[in-house]
Design a protein around this motif. Structure first.
Motif, PDB file in Angstrom:
ATOM      1  N   ILE A  10       0.850  -1.189   0.000  1.00 42.90           N
ATOM      2  CA  ILE A  10       0.000   0.000   0.000  1.00 42.90           C
ATOM      3  C   ILE A  10       0.885   1.238   0.000  1.00 42.90           C
ATOM      4  O   ILE A  10       1.667   1.450   0.923  1.00 42.90           O
ATOM      5  CB  ILE A  10      -0.933   0.012   1.222  1.00 42.90           C
ATOM      6  CG1 ILE A  10      -1.854  -1.207   1.179  1.00 42.90           C
ATOM      7  CG2 ILE A  10      -1.744   1.304   1.269  1.00 42.90           C
ATOM      8  CD1 ILE A  10      -2.762  -1.345   2.364  1.00 42.90           C
ATOM      9  N   THR A  11       0.747   2.033  -1.057  1.00 41.39           N
ATOM     10  CA  THR A  11       1.498   3.283  -1.134  1.00 41.39           C
ATOM     11  C   THR A  11       0.719   4.364  -0.395  1.00 41.39           C
ATOM     12  O   THR A  11      -0.508   4.334  -0.350  1.00 41.39           O
ATOM     13  CB  THR A  11       1.715   3.703  -2.600  1.00 41.39           C
ATOM     14  OG1 THR A  11       0.450   3.904  -3.220  1.00 41.39           O
ATOM     15  CG2 THR A  11       2.498   2.645  -3.352  1.00 41.39           C
ATOM     16  N   GLY A  12       1.431   5.294   0.199  1.00 37.62           N
ATOM     17  CA  GLY A  12       0.782   6.366   0.941  1.00 37.62           C
ATOM     18  C   GLY A  12       0.103   5.865   2.197  1.00 37.62           C
ATOM     19  O   GLY A  12      -0.950   6.371   2.601  1.00 37.62           O
ATOM     20  N   ILE A  13       0.686   4.882   2.842  1.00 34.34           N
ATOM     21  CA  ILE A  13       0.061   4.265   4.014  1.00 34.34           C
ATOM     22  C   ILE A  13      -0.054   5.234   5.192  1.00 34.34           C
ATOM     23  O   ILE A  13      -0.852   5.029   6.090  1.00 34.34           O
ATOM     24  CB  ILE A  13       0.797   2.979   4.418  1.00 34.34           C
ATOM     25  CG1 ILE A  13      -0.073   2.148   5.355  1.00 34.34           C
ATOM     26  CG2 ILE A  13       2.158   3.297   5.014  1.00 34.34           C
ATOM     27  CD1 ILE A  13       0.382   0.737   5.548  1.00 34.34           C
ATOM     28  N   SER A  19      -4.040   4.445   5.164  1.00 34.72           N
ATOM     29  CA  SER A  19      -4.107   3.843   6.503  1.00 34.72           C
ATOM     30  C   SER A  19      -5.431   3.117   6.727  1.00 34.72           C
ATOM     31  O   SER A  19      -5.470   2.046   7.329  1.00 34.72           O
ATOM     32  CB  SER A  19      -3.894   4.900   7.587  1.00 34.72           C
ATOM     33  OG  SER A  19      -4.899   5.883   7.554  1.00 34.72           O
ATOM     34  N   ASN A  20      -6.533   3.672   6.212  1.00 34.23           N
ATOM     35  CA  ASN A  20      -7.826   3.001   6.345  1.00 34.23           C
ATOM     36  C   ASN A  20      -7.900   1.739   5.492  1.00 34.23           C
ATOM     37  O   ASN A  20      -8.457   0.721   5.923  1.00 34.23           O
ATOM     38  CB  ASN A  20      -8.972   3.953   6.001  1.00 34.23           C
ATOM     39  CG  ASN A  20      -9.269   4.885   7.140  1.00 34.23           C
ATOM     40  OD1 ASN A  20      -9.852   4.479   8.134  1.00 34.23           O
ATOM     41  ND2 ASN A  20      -8.835   6.127   7.028  1.00 34.23           N
ATOM     42  N   LEU A  21      -7.321   1.790   4.305  1.00 39.14           N
ATOM     43  CA  LEU A  21      -7.261   0.596   3.460  1.00 39.14           C
ATOM     44  C   LEU A  21      -6.434  -0.491   4.139  1.00 39.14           C
ATOM     45  O   LEU A  21      -6.819  -1.663   4.164  1.00 39.14           O
ATOM     46  CB  LEU A  21      -6.684   0.936   2.089  1.00 39.14           C
ATOM     47  CG  LEU A  21      -6.513  -0.232   1.131  1.00 39.14           C
ATOM     48  CD1 LEU A  21      -7.850  -0.895   0.819  1.00 39.14           C
ATOM     49  CD2 LEU A  21      -5.826   0.246  -0.152  1.00 39.14           C
ATOM     50  N   ALA A  22      -5.302  -0.106   4.710  1.00 34.99           N
ATOM     51  CA  ALA A  22      -4.447  -1.068   5.400  1.00 34.99           C
ATOM     52  C   ALA A  22      -5.156  -1.693   6.596  1.00 34.99           C
ATOM     53  O   ALA A  22      -5.056  -2.901   6.830  1.00 34.99           O
ATOM     54  CB  ALA A  22      -3.154  -0.384   5.855  1.00 34.99           C
ATOM     55  N   ILE A  32       0.309  -6.868   5.014  1.00 38.46           N
ATOM     56  CA  ILE A  32       0.443  -5.484   4.571  1.00 38.46           C
ATOM     57  C   ILE A  32       1.908  -5.067   4.553  1.00 38.46           C
ATOM     58  O   ILE A  32       2.625  -5.228   5.534  1.00 38.46           O
ATOM     59  CB  ILE A  32      -0.330  -4.532   5.509  1.00 38.46           C
ATOM     60  CG1 ILE A  32      -1.795  -4.959   5.644  1.00 38.46           C
ATOM     61  CG2 ILE A  32      -0.205  -3.087   5.036  1.00 38.46           C
ATOM     62  CD1 ILE A  32      -2.573  -4.963   4.366  1.00 38.46           C
ATOM     63  N   ILE A  33       2.322  -4.504   3.415  1.00 41.79           N
ATOM     64  CA  ILE A  33       3.614  -3.849   3.291  1.00 41.79           C
ATOM     65  C   ILE A  33       3.309  -2.404   2.945  1.00 41.79           C
ATOM     66  O   ILE A  33       2.678  -2.122   1.923  1.00 41.79           O
ATOM     67  CB  ILE A  33       4.487  -4.507   2.210  1.00 41.79           C
ATOM     68  CG1 ILE A  33       4.732  -5.970   2.577  1.00 41.79           C
ATOM     69  CG2 ILE A  33       5.789  -3.749   2.037  1.00 41.79           C
ATOM     70  CD1 ILE A  33       5.368  -6.780   1.505  1.00 41.79           C
ATOM     71  N   GLY A  34       3.686  -1.495   3.825  1.00 42.38           N
ATOM     72  CA  GLY A  34       3.358  -0.094   3.648  1.00 42.38           C
ATOM     73  C   GLY A  34       4.523   0.724   3.122  1.00 42.38           C
ATOM     74  O   GLY A  34       5.666   0.500   3.508  1.00 42.38           O
ATOM     75  N   VAL A  35       4.233   1.654   2.237  1.00 47.34           N
ATOM     76  CA  VAL A  35       5.245   2.561   1.688  1.00 47.34           C
ATOM     77  C   VAL A  35       4.749   3.991   1.841  1.00 47.34           C
ATOM     78  O   VAL A  35       3.586   4.287   1.564  1.00 47.34           O
ATOM     79  CB  VAL A  35       5.500   2.284   0.188  1.00 47.34           C
ATOM     80  CG1 VAL A  35       6.533   3.253  -0.375  1.00 47.34           C
ATOM     81  CG2 VAL A  35       5.918   0.858  -0.046  1.00 47.34           C
ATOM     82  N   ASP A  36       5.626   4.861   2.295  1.00 53.43           N
ATOM     83  CA  ASP A  36       5.314   6.284   2.367  1.00 53.43           C
ATOM     84  C   ASP A  36       6.611   7.071   2.283  1.00 53.43           C
ATOM     85  O   ASP A  36       7.684   6.531   2.546  1.00 53.43           O
ATOM     86  CB  ASP A  36       4.573   6.633   3.651  1.00 53.43           C
ATOM     87  CG  ASP A  36       3.647   7.834   3.450  1.00 53.43           C
ATOM     88  OD1 ASP A  36       2.461   7.701   3.766  1.00 53.43           O
ATOM     89  OD2 ASP A  36       4.109   8.883   2.971  1.00 53.43           O
ATOM     90  N   LYS A  37       6.489   8.344   1.906  1.00 56.65           N
ATOM     91  CA  LYS A  37       7.679   9.199   1.799  1.00 56.65           C
ATOM     92  C   LYS A  37       8.266   9.546   3.152  1.00 56.65           C
ATOM     93  O   LYS A  37       9.444   9.833   3.244  1.00 56.65           O
ATOM     94  CB  LYS A  37       7.343  10.495   1.052  1.00 56.65           C
ATOM     95  CG  LYS A  37       7.132  10.307  -0.416  1.00 56.65           C
ATOM     96  CD  LYS A  37       7.189  11.629  -1.145  1.00 56.65           C
ATOM     97  CE  LYS A  37       5.860  12.299  -1.139  1.00 56.65           C
ATOM     98  NZ  LYS A  37       5.811  13.487  -1.999  1.00 56.65           N
ATOM     99  N   VAL A  38       7.440   9.539   4.180  1.00 55.27           N
ATOM    100  CA  VAL A  38       7.910   9.900   5.518  1.00 55.27           C
ATOM    101  C   VAL A  38       7.488   8.824   6.513  1.00 55.27           C
ATOM    102  O   VAL A  38       6.488   8.139   6.332  1.00 55.27           O
ATOM    103  CB  VAL A  38       7.355  11.267   5.981  1.00 55.27           C
ATOM    104  CG1 VAL A  38       7.877  12.382   5.113  1.00 55.27           C
ATOM    105  CG2 VAL A  38       5.844  11.272   5.987  1.00 55.27           C
ATOM    106  N   LEU A  39       8.265   8.691   7.564  1.00 59.46           N
ATOM    107  CA  LEU A  39       7.931   7.750   8.630  1.00 59.46           C
ATOM    108  C   LEU A  39       6.859   8.382   9.504  1.00 59.46           C
ATOM    109  O   LEU A  39       7.032   9.484  10.014  1.00 59.46           O
ATOM    110  CB  LEU A  39       9.170   7.428   9.470  1.00 59.46           C
ATOM    111  CG  LEU A  39       8.963   6.465  10.627  1.00 59.46           C
ATOM    112  CD1 LEU A  39       8.467   5.118  10.130  1.00 59.46           C
ATOM    113  CD2 LEU A  39      10.263   6.291  11.392  1.00 59.46           C
ATOM    114  N   ASN A  40       5.746   7.708   9.642  1.00 60.23           N
ATOM    115  CA  ASN A  40       4.639   8.219  10.440  1.00 60.23           C
ATOM    116  C   ASN A  40       4.483   7.310  11.658  1.00 60.23           C
ATOM    117  O   ASN A  40       3.915   6.223  11.566  1.00 60.23           O
ATOM    118  CB  ASN A  40       3.351   8.249   9.612  1.00 60.23           C
ATOM    119  CG  ASN A  40       2.220   8.938  10.341  1.00 60.23           C
ATOM    120  OD1 ASN A  40       2.255   9.102  11.544  1.00 60.23           O
ATOM    121  ND2 ASN A  40       1.214   9.331   9.590  1.00 60.23           N
ATOM    122  N   ASN A  41       4.986   7.747  12.798  1.00 61.14           N
ATOM    123  CA  ASN A  41       4.933   6.941  14.014  1.00 61.14           C
ATOM    124  C   ASN A  41       3.547   6.876  14.623  1.00 61.14           C
ATOM    125  O   ASN A  41       3.327   6.123  15.566  1.00 61.14           O
ATOM    126  CB  ASN A  41       5.920   7.487  15.048  1.00 61.14           C
ATOM    127  CG  ASN A  41       7.348   7.295  14.606  1.00 61.14           C
ATOM    128  OD1 ASN A  41       7.664   6.293  13.976  1.00 61.14           O
ATOM    129  ND2 ASN A  41       8.202   8.236  14.915  1.00 61.14           N
TER     130      ASN A  41
END
Length: 71
Positions: A10-13, A19-22, A32-41
């Motif tokens: 999932i891109t833009g997780i 995040s809702n899709l995940a 689920i394998i999540g990808v995003d440009k920034v780490l969102n804790n």
């Protein structure tokens, strides 16, 4: 080891839709394998992997190495 239905990248997780899709797919027993440009804790989603990358400049082989069923 858990038996998953399928592996999904999932891109833009870190965003609202991703995040809702995940969360939904995780509840349906998808890996689920999540990808995003920034780490969102703040994300509370169970993922197998969380990749911090900009897909506009990412080498395609990086994504292919995860052997996902859907992107």
């Amino acid at each position: 080891m858990e038996d998953f239905l399928m592996r999904v990248l999932i891109t833009g997780i870190g965003g609202f839709v991703g995040s809702n899709l995940a969360e939904y797919l995780s509840s349906m027993n998808y890996e689920i394998i999540g990808v995003d440009k920034v780490l969102n804790n703040k994300i509370q989603i169970k993922t197998s992997e969380y990749i911090v990358a900009d897909l506009t400049s990412c080498d395609e082989s990086v994504i292919n190495s995860y052997k996902v069923d859907y992107i």
